[in-house]
Write a protein that holds these residues in place. Structure first.
Motif, PDB file in Angstrom:
ATOM      1  N   GLY B 138       0.853  -1.200   0.000  1.00 12.74           N
ATOM      2  CA  GLY B 138       0.000   0.000   0.000  1.00 12.74           C
ATOM      3  C   GLY B 138       0.877   1.234   0.000  1.00 12.74           C
ATOM      4  N   SER B 146      -1.551   4.603   3.966  1.00 12.98           N
ATOM      5  CA  SER B 146      -0.892   3.437   3.360  1.00 12.98           C
ATOM      6  C   SER B 146      -1.452   2.144   3.960  1.00 12.98           C
ATOM      7  CB  SER B 146       0.617   3.502   3.517  1.00 12.98           C
ATOM      8  OG  SER B 146       0.985   3.330   4.863  1.00 12.98           O
ATOM      9  N   CYS B 149      -4.611   1.551   2.087  1.00 17.17           N
ATOM     10  CA  CYS B 149      -4.249   1.122   0.724  1.00 17.17           C
ATOM     11  C   CYS B 149      -3.811  -0.338   0.754  1.00 17.17           C
ATOM     12  CB  CYS B 149      -3.119   1.975   0.166  1.00 17.17           C
ATOM     13  SG  CYS B 149      -3.675   3.606  -0.297  1.00 17.17           S
ATOM     14  N   ASN B 150      -3.075  -0.711   1.811  1.00 14.50           N
ATOM     15  CA  ASN B 150      -2.620  -2.093   1.914  1.00 14.50           C
ATOM     16  C   ASN B 150      -3.801  -3.047   2.042  1.00 14.50           C
ATOM     17  OD1 ASN B 150      -1.484  -4.568   3.334  1.00 14.50           O
ATOM     18  ND2 ASN B 150       0.349  -3.448   2.746  1.00 14.50           N
ATOM     19  N   ALA B 153      -5.203  -3.398  -1.272  1.00 11.69           N
ATOM     20  CA  ALA B 153      -4.296  -4.201  -2.107  1.00 11.69           C
ATOM     21  C   ALA B 153      -4.479  -5.696  -1.836  1.00 11.69           C
ATOM     22  CB  ALA B 153      -2.848  -3.808  -1.834  1.00 11.69           C
ATOM     23  N   CYS B 160      -1.563  -1.160  -4.196  1.00 12.08           N
ATOM     24  CA  CYS B 160      -2.578  -0.110  -4.273  1.00 12.08           C
ATOM     25  C   CYS B 160      -1.946   1.262  -4.091  1.00 12.08           C
ATOM     26  CB  CYS B 160      -3.651  -0.351  -3.199  1.00 12.08           C
ATOM     27  SG  CYS B 160      -4.862   0.964  -3.112  1.00 12.08           S
ATOM     28  N   TYR B 161      -2.177   2.116  -5.054  1.00 12.69           N
ATOM     29  CA  TYR B 161      -1.728   3.514  -4.977  1.00 12.69           C
ATOM     30  C   TYR B 161      -2.765   4.360  -5.708  1.00 12.69           C
ATOM     31  CZ  TYR B 161       0.678   7.808  -6.247  1.00 12.69           C
ATOM     32  OH  TYR B 161       0.990   9.132  -6.432  1.00 12.69           O
TER      33      TYR B 161
END
Lengths: 123, 421
Positions: B138, B146, B149-150, B153, B160-161
């Motif tokens: 992430g 993050s 995002c992780n 992901a 994931c970004y």
């Protein structure tokens, strides 16, 4: 004689030449996080690799044509030479003693390239 | 930019690395004493409904029927693989925080012309290639972002970004507020009363005082992080521990003082070794016992009365196993009751200091015992942990854990190396 005594008698030359002893680890393990040890079993790769030899595997090195590598085959680890068949792109999984076999690129799962073989001399 | 790299079912994939026969099999890893599930591969969780924390006896038959491979925890293997994982990540940046055994934050400057998604994929592929470990990555401007995002992901492509805020808000509007770092079930319920249901609701909530009131200052910091303001910086050098605890729940209730003494001596031996490894000394030793009861639903007051503990502060701080055993066994004698049965015991070493301490005028450290401890540590480091130990633990070290399904020590013992035919 202790270290300090030796150093004194050599007029401090030890401090001027601070070299490390030779180390097999430093020579062979250039990438510790990707290095693994295996034990060889059987004679399929003899005389290059004998039963009981210690194998140093470096997973960061790319396995290319003619590499000796550890592969995963039918749920087991095998140590073999991998030769690319230029005509059809398949791999020949070569044993120096015993049967070799063919494997398509997509079916080949390698663990890593054999970087060094360590054999203890027992005689 | 913060990049969170988190391994998927870390313990399970450590076990799979040296077992090619498990390539297509599902795996579960059990806690110490083979008590409950601590890690399971994705299909085990999704298709068999096995949850982390579930007792092993409940799922044993289900695992056998579905050909799920079961392992006791092999921490010497997991910690070695974890160290390798963080070493690989350190190639990408000098700033890496090892957050736990299976996740690390990497910090990099906010390069505008770097394709972050591609960069994340490169990290993912490299860890997978070298360690056979699938990871999710992430990438975002703050740690809290993050982390989310992780999470995204893990459910998708593994990386994931978000290149734009709109894209991010769009996904956040479908994500429950529970997925935010540090917000558990209780906090999520409180937030729901204020109409905050999704991550986007929380991110856009304007009344910061309210947030502080509902989920404290840390919650407010998370809120600021979701809006792109860095509140949690990278912690590259974790602070030394303030206390060390070693405790176990016994597989059978213990009635006998001698038996309990062996167990406590064994806990102290482990805790003292950790203390010496951190070059610390303790001046406060506490031991506790928990009595066994035969009722399922206890009132909170009963729970307190089942817990007995005693602590002592010593004038001369020490990390010597022998003196710590002496102190703890004296404490144990004081709190042990003859007619009781105990299900758990533990020791806590606190007031840990790492500097050179002022010597006591009246007490002196036992130099002979200090030397013996040093020699014992050296022998055990070279020839195997627990090879030499105090006779106070006799009979205990051998049966410290129940580990019926433990894998070989592939990375730490010449006798256990994987074999290639």
């Amino acid at each position: 004689m202790s270290d300090t005594q030796e150093t004194r008698t050599l007029f401090g030359t030890y401090e001027d030449h601070p070299f490390d002893d030779l180390s097999l680890d430093n020579l062979l393990i250039t990438n510790p996080s990707s290095s693994f040890y295996f034990k060889a079993s059987g004679e399929a790769m003899s005389p290059y690799i004998m039963d009981g030899d210690l194998l140093l595997i470096d997973r960061s090195i790319l396995v290319t044509d003619n590499s000796i590598a550890i592969i995963q085959w039918e749920g087991e680890f095998l140590c073999r030479q991998l030769c690319k068949n230029q005509s059809d792109g398949t791999w020949i999984i070569k044993a120096l003693k015993g049967k070799s076999f063919k494997c398509s690129d997509s079916n080949l799962v390698t663990f890593g390239k054999v970087k060094a073989v360590v054999r203890q001399c027992l005689f | 930019m913060f990049i969170l790299v988190d391994a998927n079912s870390f313990f399970c994939h450590c076990e799979k690395l040296f077992r090619p026969d498990l390539a297509n099999r599902e795996v579960v890893v059990l806690s110490n004493n083979d008590g409950c599930v601590v890690s399971a591969t994705r299909k085990v969780k999704q298709e068999l409904g096995i949850k982390t924390g579930q007792p092993f006896f409940e799922i044993k038959e289900q695992c056998r029927k579905n050909n799920v491979a079961t392992f006791s925890s092999n921490f010497s293997l997991y910690t070695k693989i974890s160290k390798r994982m963080s070493d690989i990540l350190k190639r990408y940046s000098n700033h890496v925080e090892v957050y736990s055994i299976d996740e690390s934050f990497i910090m990099l400057p906010n390069y505008t012309n770097l394709d972050w998604k591609e960069f994340g994929k490169e990290i993912k592929d490299e860890v997978e290639r070298i360690l056979g470990m699938p990871v999710s990555v992430g990438i975002a401007k703050t740690k809290a972002l993050s982390k989310i995002c992780n999470h995204i992901a893990k459910k998708g492509s593994g990386v994931c970004y978000f290149s734009s805020d709109e894209e991010m808000d769009n996904l956040f509007s479908n994500l429950s507020v529970k997925e935010i770092w540090g917000i558990g079930k209780a906090s999520a319920n409180k937030l729901r009363m204020y109409g905050i249901k999704t991550v986007l609701d929380f991110k856009n909530y304007k009344n910061q005082n309210n947030i502080k009131k509902i989920i404290t200052k840390v919650g407010l910091q998370v809120h600021q992080e979701l809006n792109g303001e860095i509140c949690f910086s990278l912690n590259e050098n974790p602070k030394a521990r303030k206390s060390i605890m070693c405790s176990r729940t016994f597989s059978k209730a213990v009635y006998d003082l001698k038996d309990l003494e062996r167990k406590v001596a064994s806990f102290i031996t482990n805790a003292a070794l950790k203390l010496r490894n951190e070059k610390g000394k303790t001046s406060c030793i506490e031991i506790f016992l928990i009595k066994k009861t035969y009722q399922n639903d206890l009132e909170p007051t009963d729970r307190i009365s089942n817990f007995v503990s005693k602590k002592i502060k010593v004038e001369l701080a020490t990390n010597n196993t022998f003196s710590l055993i002496r102190i703890s066994l004296a404490l144990l004698k004081e709190i042990f009751e003859n007619a009781s049965s105990y299900k758990k015991a533990g020791v806590i070493l606190s007031n840990i200091s790492h500097e050179t301490l002022q010597l006591s005028l009246f007490e002196q450290e036992n130099e002979k015992e200090k030397k013996i401890t040093n020699v014992v540590d050296q022998i055990n480091a070279r020839l195997g942990r627990d090879l030499v130990y105090s006779a106070a633990c006799l009979g205990e070290k051998e049966e410290f854990y129940k580990q019926d399904y433990c894998s070989p020590r592939y990375l730490t013992s010449w006798d256990d190396l994987p074999v290639a035919g």
